[in-house]
Design a protein around this motif. Structure first.
Motif, PDB file in Angstrom:
ATOM      1  N   PRO A 103       0.915  -1.306   0.044  1.00  0.00           N
ATOM      2  CA  PRO A 103      -0.116  -0.045  -0.159  1.00  0.00           C
ATOM      3  C   PRO A 103       0.847   1.249   0.160  1.00  0.00           C
ATOM      4  CG  PRO A 103       0.024  -0.828   2.293  1.00  0.00           C
ATOM      5  CD  PRO A 103       0.895  -1.761   1.439  1.00  0.00           C
ATOM      6  N   THR A 104       2.341   1.143   0.464  1.00  0.00           N
ATOM      7  CA  THR A 104       3.034   2.443   0.461  1.00  0.00           C
ATOM      8  C   THR A 104       3.638   2.589  -0.823  1.00  0.00           C
ATOM      9  OG1 THR A 104       3.115   2.213   2.772  1.00  0.00           O
ATOM     10  CG2 THR A 104       4.794   3.468   1.549  1.00  0.00           C
ATOM     11  N   THR A 105       3.733   3.522  -1.606  1.00  0.00           N
ATOM     12  CA  THR A 105       4.243   3.932  -3.058  1.00  0.00           C
ATOM     13  C   THR A 105       5.535   4.615  -2.578  1.00  0.00           C
ATOM     14  OG1 THR A 105       2.208   3.546  -4.143  1.00  0.00           O
ATOM     15  CG2 THR A 105       3.960   4.336  -5.285  1.00  0.00           C
ATOM     16  N   VAL A 106       6.608   4.089  -3.417  1.00  0.00           N
ATOM     17  CA  VAL A 106       7.858   5.045  -3.233  1.00  0.00           C
ATOM     18  C   VAL A 106       8.583   4.816  -4.656  1.00  0.00           C
ATOM     19  CG1 VAL A 106       8.231   4.303  -0.951  1.00  0.00           C
ATOM     20  CG2 VAL A 106       9.316   2.939  -2.328  1.00  0.00           C
ATOM     21  N   ASP A 107       9.507   5.908  -4.575  1.00  0.00           N
ATOM     22  CA  ASP A 107      10.450   5.902  -5.932  1.00  0.00           C
ATOM     23  C   ASP A 107      11.710   5.168  -5.208  1.00  0.00           C
ATOM     24  OD1 ASP A 107       8.742   6.826  -7.745  1.00  0.00           O
ATOM     25  OD2 ASP A 107       9.802   8.767  -7.829  1.00  0.00           O
ATOM     26  N   LEU A 108      12.560   4.323  -5.834  1.00  0.00           N
ATOM     27  CA  LEU A 108      13.787   3.773  -5.554  1.00  0.00           C
ATOM     28  C   LEU A 108      14.915   4.430  -6.054  1.00  0.00           C
ATOM     29  CD1 LEU A 108      15.288   1.628  -3.930  1.00  0.00           C
ATOM     30  CD2 LEU A 108      14.834   0.247  -5.746  1.00  0.00           C
ATOM     31  N   HIS A 109      15.827   5.130  -5.312  1.00  0.00           N
ATOM     32  CA  HIS A 109      16.958   5.890  -6.009  1.00  0.00           C
ATOM     33  C   HIS A 109      18.214   5.004  -5.503  1.00  0.00           C
ATOM     34  CE1 HIS A 109      20.418   8.571  -6.111  1.00  0.00           C
ATOM     35  NE2 HIS A 109      19.762   9.052  -7.127  1.00  0.00           N
ATOM     36  N   ILE A 110      18.845   4.465  -6.612  1.00  0.00           N
ATOM     37  CA  ILE A 110      20.239   3.855  -6.339  1.00  0.00           C
ATOM     38  C   ILE A 110      21.209   4.694  -6.941  1.00  0.00           C
ATOM     39  CG2 ILE A 110      21.425   1.806  -7.096  1.00  0.00           C
ATOM     40  CD1 ILE A 110      19.160   1.236  -5.374  1.00  0.00           C
ATOM     41  N   GLN A 111      22.177   4.972  -6.165  1.00  0.00           N
ATOM     42  CA  GLN A 111      23.544   5.615  -6.453  1.00  0.00           C
ATOM     43  C   GLN A 111      24.557   4.649  -6.536  1.00  0.00           C
ATOM     44  OE1 GLN A 111      25.588   8.588  -4.128  1.00  0.00           O
ATOM     45  NE2 GLN A 111      25.424   9.886  -6.124  1.00  0.00           N
ATOM     46  N   ILE A 112      25.282   4.251  -7.616  1.00  0.00           N
ATOM     47  CA  ILE A 112      26.460   3.538  -7.485  1.00  0.00           C
ATOM     48  C   ILE A 112      27.782   4.011  -7.078  1.00  0.00           C
ATOM     49  CG2 ILE A 112      27.960   2.023  -9.139  1.00  0.00           C
ATOM     50  CD1 ILE A 112      25.140   0.542  -8.820  1.00  0.00           C
ATOM     51  N   THR A 113      28.427   3.206  -6.232  1.00  0.00           N
ATOM     52  CA  THR A 113      29.668   3.735  -5.873  1.00  0.00           C
ATOM     53  C   THR A 113      30.863   3.158  -6.258  1.00  0.00           C
ATOM     54  OG1 THR A 113      29.337   2.747  -3.598  1.00  0.00           O
ATOM     55  CG2 THR A 113      28.559   4.933  -3.502  1.00  0.00           C
ATOM     56  N   ARG A 114      30.475   1.800  -6.469  1.00  0.00           N
ATOM     57  CA  ARG A 114      31.672   0.949  -6.925  1.00  0.00           C
ATOM     58  C   ARG A 114      30.908  -0.354  -8.071  1.00  0.00           C
ATOM     59  NH1 ARG A 114      36.762  -0.220  -5.718  1.00  0.00           N
ATOM     60  NH2 ARG A 114      37.652  -2.259  -5.605  1.00  0.00           N
ATOM     61  N   PHE A 115      31.640  -0.585  -9.044  1.00  0.00           N
ATOM     62  CA  PHE A 115      31.084  -1.669  -9.858  1.00  0.00           C
ATOM     63  C   PHE A 115      32.135  -2.444 -10.375  1.00  0.00           C
ATOM     64  CE2 PHE A 115      29.444  -3.707 -13.459  1.00  0.00           C
ATOM     65  CZ  PHE A 115      28.087  -3.965 -13.168  1.00  0.00           C
ATOM     66  N   HIS A 116      32.624  -3.262  -9.870  1.00  0.00           N
ATOM     67  CA  HIS A 116      33.856  -4.168 -10.348  1.00  0.00           C
ATOM     68  C   HIS A 116      33.518  -5.574 -10.568  1.00  0.00           C
ATOM     69  CE1 HIS A 116      38.053  -2.395  -9.231  1.00  0.00           C
ATOM     70  NE2 HIS A 116      37.015  -1.291  -9.578  1.00  0.00           N
ATOM     71  N   ALA A 117      33.455  -5.746 -12.025  1.00  0.00           N
ATOM     72  CA  ALA A 117      33.272  -7.151 -12.365  1.00  0.00           C
ATOM     73  C   ALA A 117      34.917  -7.488 -12.818  1.00  0.00           C
ATOM     74  CB  ALA A 117      32.827  -7.222 -13.947  1.00  0.00           C
ATOM     75  N   LEU A 118      34.949  -8.772 -13.487  1.00  0.00           N
ATOM     76  CA  LEU A 118      36.394  -8.945 -13.630  1.00  0.00           C
ATOM     77  C   LEU A 118      36.937  -8.812 -14.940  1.00  0.00           C
ATOM     78  CD1 LEU A 118      36.271 -12.871 -12.526  1.00  0.00           C
ATOM     79  CD2 LEU A 118      36.364 -10.771 -11.153  1.00  0.00           C
TER      80      LEU A 118
END
Length: 209
Positions: A103-118
């Motif tokens: 019942p509670t509607t929100v927006d989801l904010h994601i701020q990437i600080t690190r993204f290390h694949a191989l």
């Protein structure tokens, strides 16, 4: 901060009331009352996913085992790595919140600080860790104001190397597929489990459910 506290702040911001069960230990339960509900979290519905990959994050194209930099990504053609990472994370987060219908509607904010694949070198030899970190904030869908303090999430997990990497690719489990599925699970856990996602650093990051 535990997620239950974040969600309590959310309900205060929205002017709603939440009902949370007490976290009572089984050993203290009176006889005949052994079934005690676990702590609950507010049921959410995500209106929009917003992913930010700041241009200030440094990209490394060095083919080393442990390159410096904030972004290491090689499975897409050489190009705008910030945009490529943003697309991966947006896809993962959208999948992770799909079906949430509280019942509670929100927006989801994601701020990437690190993204290390191989890197190529690590991928086909030693393996390592997909080291992904981000700040997660719940926003009011109309005003854009934060509904609770941001939560820092370490979402790292073990990355295949050598023969295991080759076998995974043959099954269609590329780095992009595995990272997308993992991040989807992480964000869903963050939004539905009072304890949130847990990662333990023991030389490498491994996921423990």
């Amino acid at each position: 901060m535990k997620l239950i506290r974040v969600m309590t702040a959310l309900f205060v911001g929205l002017g709603l009331s939440a009902c949370a069960m007490s976290d009572t230990a089984t050993r203290n339960t009176p006889p005949g009352n052994e079934l005690i509900a676990a702590p609950s979290v507010p049921a959410l519905k995500v209106n929009r996913v917003i992913v930010d990959v700041p241009q200030s994050l440094e990209v490394s194209e060095a083919n080393r085992y442990f390159p410096a930099g904030d972004i290491v990504w090689r499975e897409d053609p050489l190009g705008d790595r910030h945009a490529q990472v943003k697309a991966i994370v947006e896809d993962a987060m959208t999948k992770g919140v799909a079906g949430l219908d509280g019942p509670t509607t929100v927006d989801l904010h994601i701020q990437i600080t690190r993204f290390h694949a191989l890197t190529q070198k690590a991928r086909y030899t030693t393996g390592g860790v997909h080291d992904v970190e981000f700040n997660m904030t719940l926003l009011h869908p109309k005003t854009g104001e934060p509904l609770a303090p941001s939560r820092f999430v370490e979402a790292g997990f073990k990355a295949y190397g050598g023969e295991a990497a080759v076998a995974a690719e043959a099954r269609g489990e590329t780095q992009k597929v595995r990272i997308t599925e993992h991040l989807a699970q992480v964000v869903r856990t963050e939004l539905t489990d009072p304890e949130g996602f847990k990662a333990v650093r023991l030389g490498l990051l491994e996921m423990f459910n």
